[in-house]
Design a protein around this motif. Structure first.
Motif, PDB file in Angstrom:
ATOM      1  N   PRO A 132      45.700  42.667  50.650  1.00 17.55           N
ATOM      2  CA  PRO A 132      45.474  42.898  49.216  1.00 17.55           C
ATOM      3  C   PRO A 132      46.139  41.824  48.362  1.00 17.55           C
ATOM      4  O   PRO A 132      47.300  41.476  48.567  1.00 17.55           O
ATOM      5  CB  PRO A 132      46.114  44.280  48.972  1.00 17.55           C
ATOM      6  N   ARG A 134      46.495  41.455  44.375  1.00 16.68           N
ATOM      7  CA  ARG A 134      46.196  42.134  43.126  1.00 16.68           C
ATOM      8  C   ARG A 134      46.562  41.267  41.926  1.00 16.68           C
ATOM      9  O   ARG A 134      47.455  40.436  41.993  1.00 16.68           O
ATOM     10  CB  ARG A 134      46.930  43.480  43.048  1.00 16.68           C
ATOM     11  N   SER A 138      45.017  37.305  42.950  1.00 15.99           N
ATOM     12  CA  SER A 138      43.619  37.343  43.345  1.00 15.99           C
ATOM     13  C   SER A 138      42.797  36.341  42.547  1.00 15.99           C
ATOM     14  O   SER A 138      41.943  35.623  43.085  1.00 15.99           O
ATOM     15  CB  SER A 138      43.052  38.762  43.158  1.00 15.99           C
ATOM     16  N   ASP A 235      42.137  44.422  42.824  1.00 12.27           N
ATOM     17  CA  ASP A 235      42.051  43.158  43.546  1.00 12.27           C
ATOM     18  C   ASP A 235      40.718  42.542  43.136  1.00 12.27           C
ATOM     19  O   ASP A 235      39.654  43.072  43.472  1.00 12.27           O
ATOM     20  CB  ASP A 235      42.109  43.410  45.052  1.00 12.27           C
ATOM     21  N   ARG A 238      38.252  41.694  46.077  1.00  6.78           N
ATOM     22  CA  ARG A 238      37.845  42.829  46.903  1.00  6.78           C
ATOM     23  C   ARG A 238      37.154  43.919  46.092  1.00  6.78           C
ATOM     24  O   ARG A 238      36.114  44.446  46.495  1.00  6.78           O
ATOM     25  CB  ARG A 238      39.094  43.407  47.598  1.00  6.78           C
TER      26      ARG A 238
END
Length: 288
Positions: A132, A134, A138, A235, A238
């Protein structure tokens, strides 16, 4: 005189509920975000098929000489060391004697960027969906990848020159390779999304919360009084790009034994939470 009786005060019925009476939130596994692998794999396979190029596997020290050329064709002479004929050449000679087509079976594209691009997308999807990133991290990773890819693409023969500089290690994947990877990932993706993921869910109705956190686990019931929902920070790669505005959810219950329930990868989480809040408000109106 006429007796006046007090009128009975009529109670107003509760307002009719608006929207659904039950919301089901499904927690998806990380494989849900792997859809670019099978989508891009089928796209690459179609490009390779329409190009119509074939792959010939030659032995080491093979030499090719141009013999003649006319208006319709060009003749070449291929020289290989004795006893080093490959199966590709043996099959091609057999098909030539039979006057059958195609001479070479494997379909492959001559575009140098297709194989590296597919490998990069494959690896990035696996890494980013399991690590991840975030918020700002990201965004920075996505911008770096886009700038790097655009820079290499805008340079004439950028991908070809880059791969040639590292020992001429070009990446070529034939049509069967694209189809095998894409079909395998698609089957795993479909089974996970439409069968297994549906067994990990959370149902919210007026006054009751039902939770099944794992496949085969028992269903636990909670009261919605004092229930709180928290949407974790997104994120960007994602949740927005691969997940169609999905998100990770944290639910906290109230009472003597408070629990924190984590539900990752919930699709359309913003819209779903609006529906959940409407159901919780409906419970409050009916109770009051």
């Amino acid at each position: 005189p006429a007796t006046t009786w007090p009128r009975r005060r009529q109670q107003r019925p509760p307002p009719a509920p608006h929207g659904p009476r039950e919301i089901k939130l499904v927690s998806h596994s990380p494989i849900f975000y792997w859809w670019p692998i099978w989508v891009l794999g089928y796209v690459m396979a179609l490009i390779t098929m329409f190009e119509g190029h074939r792959l010939a596997v030659l032995p080491n020290h093979a030499q090719l000489h141009k013999l003649a050329e006319d208006g319709t064709s060009t003749r070449y002479e291929l020289t290989v060391p004795k006893g080093s004929e490959t199966k590709s050449l043996t099959y091609a000679l057999d098909q030539t004697d039979k006057k059958a087509e195609p001479t070479f079976r494997a379909r492959v594209s001559e575009k140098a960027w297709m194989g590296p691009l597919y490998c990069v997308i494959l690896l990035l999807t696996i890494v980013i969906t399991n690590i991840p990133l975030r918020g700002l991290w990201s965004f920075l990773v996505i911008m770096f990848m886009l700038i790097l890819a655009l820079t290499i693409t805008l340079i004439p023969n950028g991908w070809d020159n880059l791969l040639g500089a590292v020992g001429n290690l070009h990446i070529y994947i034939n049509m069967a390779g694209y189809l095998f990877i894409a079909t395998t990932v698609f089957i795993l993706w479909a089974v996970s999304v439409f069968i297994f993921d549906q067994r990990t869910y959370m149902k919210i109705s007026p006054g009751q919360l039902q939770v099944c956190e794992h496949i085969g686990a028992s269903i636990r019931n909670f009261d919605t009084t004092g229930l709180t929902f928290e949407k974790q920070r997104d994120d960007l790669f994602r949740h927005w790009i691969l997940g169609f505005f999905s998100g990770d959810l944290i639910v906290r219950t109230s009472g003597a034994e408070r629990e924190e329930i984590r539900f990752p990868n919930v699709l359309r989480i913003g819209y779903q939470l609006d529906q959940v809040q409407a159901i919780l408000r409906e419970r409050q109106v009916v109770t009051s």
